[in-house]
Design a protein around this motif. Sequence first.
Motif, PDB file in Angstrom:
ATOM      1  N   THR A 143      -4.887   6.442   8.079  1.00 13.87           N
ATOM      2  CA  THR A 143      -5.742   6.271   6.813  1.00 13.87           C
ATOM      3  C   THR A 143      -6.890   7.472   7.329  1.00 13.87           C
ATOM      4  O   THR A 143      -7.095   8.025   8.288  1.00 13.87           O
ATOM      5  CB  THR A 143      -6.749   4.977   7.318  1.00 13.87           C
ATOM      6  OG1 THR A 143      -7.305   5.017   8.622  1.00 13.87           O
ATOM      7  CG2 THR A 143      -5.675   3.859   6.956  1.00 13.87           C
ATOM      8  N   ARG A 149      -5.037  11.607   0.513  1.00 14.41           N
ATOM      9  CA  ARG A 149      -4.920  10.274   1.104  1.00 14.41           C
ATOM     10  C   ARG A 149      -3.641   9.541   0.808  1.00 14.41           C
ATOM     11  O   ARG A 149      -3.431   8.757   1.735  1.00 14.41           O
ATOM     12  CB  ARG A 149      -6.199   9.478   0.334  1.00 14.41           C
ATOM     13  CG  ARG A 149      -7.628   9.528   0.809  1.00 14.41           C
ATOM     14  CD  ARG A 149      -8.361   8.609   0.320  1.00 14.41           C
ATOM     15  NE  ARG A 149      -9.693   8.717   0.829  1.00 14.41           N
ATOM     16  CZ  ARG A 149     -10.725   9.210  -0.123  1.00 14.41           C
ATOM     17  NH1 ARG A 149     -10.277   9.936  -1.295  1.00 14.41           N
ATOM     18  NH2 ARG A 149     -11.714   9.457   0.302  1.00 14.41           N
ATOM     19  N   ASP A 168       0.754  -1.030  -0.196  1.00  9.97           N
ATOM     20  CA  ASP A 168      -0.038  -0.174   0.063  1.00  9.97           C
ATOM     21  C   ASP A 168       0.872   1.267  -0.076  1.00  9.97           C
ATOM     22  O   ASP A 168       0.575   2.139  -0.446  1.00  9.97           O
ATOM     23  CB  ASP A 168      -0.906  -0.051   1.357  1.00  9.97           C
ATOM     24  CG  ASP A 168      -2.197  -1.116   1.177  1.00  9.97           C
ATOM     25  OD1 ASP A 168      -2.409  -1.455  -0.072  1.00  9.97           O
ATOM     26  OD2 ASP A 168      -2.520  -1.533   2.225  1.00  9.97           O
ATOM     27  N   THR A 223      -1.463   7.716   3.731  1.00  7.68           N
ATOM     28  CA  THR A 223      -0.935   6.344   3.680  1.00  7.68           C
ATOM     29  C   THR A 223       0.577   6.174   3.823  1.00  7.68           C
ATOM     30  O   THR A 223       0.945   5.292   4.278  1.00  7.68           O
ATOM     31  CB  THR A 223      -1.368   5.951   2.254  1.00  7.68           C
ATOM     32  OG1 THR A 223      -2.873   5.883   2.163  1.00  7.68           O
ATOM     33  CG2 THR A 223      -1.111   4.209   2.150  1.00  7.68           C
TER      34      THR A 223
END
Length: 185
Positions: A184, A175, A87, A179
Amino acid sequence: MPRWSIIFVRIVDRLNYGVGRFAMYLLFVLMAILMWSAISKTFFNPSLWTLEAAQFAMVAYYILGGPYSMQMGSHVRMDLFYARWSDRQRAWTDAFTVLALIFYLGVMLWGAFDSFGYSLGLKWTEPGALGLSWPEIGRLERSPTAWRPYLWPIKLVLCLGFFLMLLQSIAYLIRDIATIRGETI
C-alpha cells in the motif's frame, strides 16, 4: 515499492489537492461574472466580456479540478462488475485502463502545447548553418469576438491541467502496481 515512487505519489497528490482546492473557488468567480452579466443587461449596457470570461472561468474550473476529482475518486465509473471484485482484480483492471488514459492524456497534452504555441504565434525558422531552427514569436492569437482577449492564458491553463491529470494518472498506476504486489502507498 521503491522510495522514489512513494515520494512521487505523495508529491503529486499534495500538488493536485492544492490546485483542486484553488479551482473550487473559480466557481465563485464564474458566479460573480454571470451575476455582473445579469445586472449589466438589466440596468446598464450589456458587457461584451462577460460571456467569454465566464467560458474561460468554467474551462479553468473544469480542467484544473479534473486531477483533484480523480484523486478523490469522484469521477464516474461503470460499476456493474467492479464492486464485486477483490482489490487485486480492481487494481489489474485499473492499471490496464489507466495506461489507455495516459496515452490519451499524452495526445491531449501534445495538442494543448501545439495550440499554446500557435496562440503565442510561435513559428519555427528555416534551419540555419548548424541545422538548427529557432522559434520566432509572431502575432499573438486573439479571440474573434468583440472583446478580443488574448487566448494564450486559457491555453496555458489547458496545458497545466492536462499535465497535472497525466501526473495523477501515473500516480494511480504506481498505486495499482503496489496493490497488485500486495503493498500500500
